[in-house]
Write an enzyme that holds these catalytic residues in place. Structure first.
Site, PDB file in Angstrom:
ATOM      1  CG  ASN A  20      -1.844   1.110   1.335  1.00  9.07           C
ATOM      2  OD1 ASN A  20      -1.816   2.008   0.487  1.00  9.07           O
ATOM      3  ND2 ASN A  20      -2.690   1.100   2.342  1.00  9.07           N
ATOM      4  NE  ARG A 105      -6.267   1.434   0.005  1.00  5.27           N
ATOM      5  CZ  ARG A 105      -6.264   2.592   0.649  1.00  5.27           C
ATOM      6  NH1 ARG A 105      -5.169   3.024   1.239  1.00  5.27           N
ATOM      7  NH2 ARG A 105      -7.340   3.307   0.729  1.00  5.27           N
ATOM      8  CG  HIS A 194     -13.005   3.798   3.196  1.00  2.00           C
ATOM      9  ND1 HIS A 194     -13.731   4.735   3.894  1.00  2.00           N
ATOM     10  CD2 HIS A 194     -11.717   4.148   3.333  1.00  2.00           C
ATOM     11  CE1 HIS A 194     -12.916   5.628   4.427  1.00  2.00           C
ATOM     12  NE2 HIS A 194     -11.671   5.287   4.091  1.00  2.00           N
ATOM     13  NE  ARG A 255     -10.066  12.822   4.052  1.00  2.00           N
ATOM     14  CZ  ARG A 255     -10.182  11.541   3.734  1.00  2.00           C
ATOM     15  NH1 ARG A 255     -11.137  11.139   2.924  1.00  2.00           N
ATOM     16  NH2 ARG A 255      -9.353  10.653   4.226  1.00  2.00           N
ATOM     17  CD  GLU A 403      -8.914  -0.990   4.327  1.00  2.00           C
ATOM     18  OE1 GLU A 403      -9.065  -0.244   3.364  1.00  2.00           O
ATOM     19  OE2 GLU A 403      -8.592  -0.585   5.456  1.00  2.00           O
TER      20      GLU A 403
END
Ligand code: AMP
Length: 417
Positions: A20, A105, A194, A255, A403
């Site tokens: 990743n 990823r 996600h 965010r 993940e």
């Protein structure tokens, strides 16, 4: 017909290297796809800066104690060098022979990829082209792919896209109410992110219910530094809160999530912000950090909220309250995408660990017959999966996401095709 790259006998001791890659970091994990056991994992951070570091942990058998080490680094230290360090570690532990593929990823697959794909030059060109939709992420993912192709010349490389799970969304969910030509000519639509996390926890919930995923109707809330809510109908994503970029939807660590788009014009025209300043404000200075004026970190905010002597106690509580309310509203809105609902899932660092946040969200959702069992809620943390609802209420699971395991499993499945 092509010979499968992975035979059934090979799968026993084999592992997938999961990569990743961020703009200044590489996270890696060597995973046995059948069990999810991580033989080795680590993180290289602050790459190309004087603070560059790499940490590698390994645990070759479940009974072995975890070994952890930090390597001294030559400067400048970049992605390629981090992977060189990783390869020599894998060699010294005799693990290279076990690796059958590298699973990457990749953040944005646009409309091109609804499934994992074996990486070739065409795939790399598409990932590069999609960088216009994910300028911070896709170029970094390509750096990782190129570096791994250099480091592991003989190994197949797979791309697993964060957007892929949401490619099942119908038009009514992915189109914005803007001129259609913006979608047709520029790809301006909702993509969602996600995906591997929502897919993983939905699968786990299906197992807990003793059903196949295709029989399940769920809403999953991935609450970490980034947050998203997804409606899953018959095992497929039918709507999700993150949009064309990871700025839409619920409030997050830094965010803003959804705001009135008119605020952007107000900031620029009335308050003199430049467009870059608006970008930084909404992506890096808003969310929990912006409202609390203290931190983006949920733990820090909970500690401040619970300490009446903390100068930011009230502000921390306000930030967490707005956060929870907006998430509950998003969950309730996604019930409109489903005709039945088997349950709600909490995952991500906050979803898995913060009983306070879960309670506040569930309390807002009594109309959907959610009700929290406080005793179960208090004990569901640190990777213990379980239902935290009262017996008469709709199930609500806390499920630890993984993940990396999804990437390893999907890479192995692609190999065996
Ligand atoms: P993630 O991005 O999934 O790693 O999640 C990071 C977020 O999880 C941060 O806001 C952390 O404060 C939060 N988190 C991790 N552990 C806990 C905990 N025990 N209680 C509350 N929040 C936590």
């Amino acid at each position: 017909m092509n010979k499968p790259l992975l035979s059934s006998e090979q799968s026993v001791d084999t592992a997938i290297l999961v990569i990743n890659c961020g703009s200044s970091s590489v996270k890696f994990s060597l995973i046995q796809p059948e069990t999810g056991h991580s033989l080795l994992s680590g993180l290289a951070e602050c790459l190309t800066t004087p603070q560059a570091s790499i940490k590698i942990k390994h645990k070759l058998t479940p009974s072995e104690n975890e070994q952890s080490e930090t390597s001294p680094l030559a400067q400048p230290y970049d992605h390629q060098q981090a992977l060189t360090t990783l390869v020599s570690k894998l060699r010294s532990l005799n693990l290279v022979e076990n690796i059958i593929a590298v699973g990457h990823r990749v953040v944005h697959g646009g409309e091109s990829y609804a499934q994992p794909v074996l990486i070739n030059d065409d795939v790399k060109a598409t990932i590069k082209q999609l960088a216009k939709l994910a300028p911070l992420h896709n170029p970094a993912n390509l750096i990782g792919i190129n570096a791994c192709q250099q480091a592991f010349k003989d190994l197949p490389q797979m791309a697993i896209f964060d957007t892929a799970f949401h490619q099942s969304m119908p038009e009514k969910a992915y189109l914005y109410g803007v001129p259609f030509s913006l979608y047709r000519e520029h790809g301006i639509r909702r993509y969602g992110f996600h995906g591997t996390s929502h897919f993983f926890v939905a699968n786990q919930a299906a197992k807990l219910m003793g059903k196949s995923l295709s029989q399940c109707n769920l809403i999953s809330a991935h609450l970490g530094n980034g947050c998203s809510v997804t409606a899953i109908k018959n095992g497929e994503s039918v709507d999700t809160s993150l949009g064309m970029t990871p700025l839409e939807g619920v409030m997050m660590g830094t965010r803003s999530g959804d705001i009135d788009a008119g605020i952007v014009f107000h900031l620029v025209e009335q308050l003199g912000y430049s467009i870059n300043e608006v970008d930084t404000l909404l992506n890096k200075k808003s969310g929990l950090l912006g409202v609390s004026q203290l931190s983006n970190d949920c733990r820090t905010l909970e500690e401040a909220m619970l300490d009446p002597n903390h100068p930011q106690s009230a502000q921390a509580k306000l930030a967490l309250t707005v956060f929870c309310y907006r998430i509950a509203k998003s969950i309730a809105s996604f019930s409109a995408s489903l005709t039945t609902l088997d349950g709600l899932i909490f995952t991500g660092g906050i979803g898995e660990n913060s009983s306070w946040v879960r309670t506040q969200i569930i309390k807002q959702l009594s109309l959907l017959n959610f009700s929290v069992c406080e005793q179960a809620n208090q004990t569901a943390r640190f990777g213990t999966n379980g239902n935290i609802s009262t017996a008469d209420a709709r199930p609500c699971w806390v499920i630890a996401t993984n993940e990396e395991w999804v990437i390893a499993q999907q890479s192995a499945q692609l190999l065996s095709k």
